[in-house]
Scaffold this motif. Structure first.
Motif, short mmCIF file in Angstrom:
data_model
loop_
_atom_site.label_atom_id
_atom_site.label_comp_id
_atom_site.label_asym_id
_atom_site.label_seq_id
_atom_site.Cartn_x
_atom_site.Cartn_y
_atom_site.Cartn_z
N LEU A 36 0.32 9.75 -34.00
CA LEU A 36 1.11 9.35 -32.84
C LEU A 36 2.59 9.68 -33.01
O LEU A 36 3.19 9.41 -34.05
CB LEU A 36 0.96 7.85 -32.60
CG LEU A 36 -0.45 7.33 -32.38
CD1 LEU A 36 -0.43 5.82 -32.14
CD2 LEU A 36 -1.12 8.03 -31.20
N THR A 38 5.91 8.45 -32.16
CA THR A 38 6.45 7.16 -31.75
C THR A 38 7.98 7.22 -31.72
O THR A 38 8.59 7.95 -32.50
CB THR A 38 6.01 6.04 -32.71
OG1 THR A 38 6.47 6.34 -34.04
CG2 THR A 38 4.49 5.93 -32.74
N ALA A 59 5.81 3.86 -36.76
CA ALA A 59 4.89 2.74 -36.62
C ALA A 59 3.84 2.76 -37.72
O ALA A 59 3.38 1.72 -38.16
CB ALA A 59 4.21 2.78 -35.24
N SER A 63 2.70 8.59 -38.52
CA SER A 63 3.43 8.79 -37.28
C SER A 63 4.35 10.01 -37.38
O SER A 63 4.80 10.38 -38.46
CB SER A 63 4.25 7.56 -36.92
OG SER A 63 3.42 6.44 -36.69
N LEU A 80 5.06 12.00 -26.40
CA LEU A 80 4.95 10.73 -27.10
C LEU A 80 3.48 10.32 -27.15
O LEU A 80 2.69 10.67 -26.28
CB LEU A 80 5.76 9.64 -26.39
CG LEU A 80 7.29 9.81 -26.38
CD1 LEU A 80 7.92 8.78 -25.44
CD2 LEU A 80 7.85 9.68 -27.78
N GLY A 81 3.12 9.57 -28.16
CA GLY A 81 1.72 9.16 -28.29
C GLY A 81 0.93 10.19 -29.06
O GLY A 81 1.42 10.82 -30.01
N TYR A 214 7.73 4.66 -26.90
CA TYR A 214 6.31 4.60 -27.27
C TYR A 214 6.21 4.10 -28.71
O TYR A 214 6.87 4.65 -29.58
CB TYR A 214 5.65 5.98 -27.17
CG TYR A 214 4.14 5.90 -27.28
CD1 TYR A 214 3.37 5.82 -26.13
CD2 TYR A 214 3.50 5.86 -28.50
CE1 TYR A 214 1.98 5.73 -26.21
CE2 TYR A 214 2.12 5.75 -28.58
CZ TYR A 214 1.37 5.69 -27.43
OH TYR A 214 0.00 5.58 -27.50
N PRO A 215 5.43 3.02 -28.92
CA PRO A 215 4.62 2.29 -27.95
C PRO A 215 5.49 1.59 -26.90
O PRO A 215 6.64 1.25 -27.18
CB PRO A 215 3.87 1.26 -28.82
CG PRO A 215 3.96 1.77 -30.22
CD PRO A 215 5.23 2.52 -30.30
N THR A 218 7.65 -1.65 -27.63
CA THR A 218 8.66 -1.65 -28.69
C THR A 218 9.80 -2.58 -28.30
O THR A 218 10.34 -2.51 -27.20
CB THR A 218 9.20 -0.22 -28.91
OG1 THR A 218 8.11 0.64 -29.26
CG2 THR A 218 10.22 -0.20 -30.03
#
Length: 322
Positions: A36, A38, A59, A63, A80-81, A214-215, A218
């Protein structure tokens, strides 16, 4: 038990021993994994152009930082993600989502002006990422730990609309559904993206900074909130240079678009450094006539890839030059 019944019973036992069980822990270990991206994206639209910054928010150990890519001749994108995927047995060489989409147009760089004939509709960009994401996510067969209404992947398109519409920022959110096939073996499907125009605001609404995280849950104030509250960090930076104080004042007045672009870029870089701390960050500008320019370029991952012999050495790229 007669002879026929005994034979049937024996066949059932043998069949039970040869039918493979539903995928369990061992298969999960070999399942595709999403790394991800983030962090946060901050966008400041000014009179002369668009200023933006990305900040990594680690995260998990796997990441990655938010990824900036070229979308078409008049837009860049921030991912993102689930932007990166690792297949079992792939030798550690991840699949970068943006490399799975078809060419969307000639990418902008600091030296190439906008080519309007290569411009693509933003809906086509959203669908291109959807089609790239679906076959990867379909290989996820265990329960995905996402928050309520949390997307698996987000694309933020930043650039200029055709016909002199002006600067725009769009958010694409890609959510998933999961259906149980047998036991805890699930089928994962990616839904069409939910789109939201983040800039420009509606008529008569204040012009402010745009921020995406993201998330999504946050914690912590956005840069816009910090500026409105004039917190110690903002006060310290603003007092260090009259130009920075002018940028802060424009944002506080809801007239962020009236800030000078060069001043806004330097202010954003000055603020992002303490905000990021030890995390990776990037700061850049995007102008309709000049394209993308970096104040602080991103640290792009280096991949082992086959050389494209047909690619011109002068072809546009967002990769940081050594």
């Amino acid at each position: 038990m007669n002879r026929s019944a005994a034979i049937v019973a024996l066949l059932l036992i043998l069949l039970a021993q040869t039918v493979p069980p539903a995928p369990r822990a061992q298969e999960r270990e070999d399942e595709i994994v999403a790394n991800l991206a983030t962090g946060r994206l901050i966008v400041h639209v000014t009179k002369e152009g668009i200023v933006f910054a990305t900040i990594e928010e680690t995260a998990e150990a796997s990441s990655i930082a938010p990824r900036v890519i070229s979308l078409d001749a008049s837009h860049i994108g921030v991912l993102l993600g689930a932007a990166e995927w690792v297949l079992p047995g792939a030798g550690g060489n991840p699949i970068r989502l943006e490399k799975s989409i078809p060419r969307l147009g000639r990418g902008p760089d600091a030296a190439s002006p906008r080519q309007t004939e290569d411009n693509r509709d933003l809906e086509m960009i959203g669908v291109a990422f959807l089609e790239a994401l679906r076959p990867l996510a379909s290989q996820l067969h265990h329960k995905i730990e996402l928050g309520p209404d949390e997307p698996l992947f987000e694309l933020i398109a930043i650039g200029y609309a055709p016909d002199f519409y002006g600067p725009e920022v769009w958010l694409y959110e890609y959510r998933v559904t999961q259906e149980a096939l047998r036991g805890d073996y699930l089928r994962t499907s990616v839904l069409r993206p939910r789109t939201m125009q983040l800039y420009p605001p509606r008529k008569h609404e204040p012009r402010t900074l745009v921020e995406v995280r993201y998330p999504p849950d946050t914690k912590g104030p956005s840069l816009q909130e910090r500026i409105l509250q004039n917190d110690p960090l903002i006060a310290r930076v603003a007092s260090s240079d009259p130009k920075f104080a002018g940028v802060v004042q424009k944002v506080q007045e809801g007239k962020a678009q009236n800030a000078n672009s060069a001043d806004a870029a330097e202010f954003l870089r000055a603020v992002v450094v303490p905000l990021a701390g030890k995390a990776r960050f990037a700061v850049g500008t995007y102008e309709e006539s000049h394209g993308l320019a970096w104040l602080v370029p991103p640290e792009e991952p280096i991949e082992k890839a086959k050389e494209d012999k047909n690619r011109s050495p002068d072809a546009p790229t967002l990769r940081r030059k050594p």
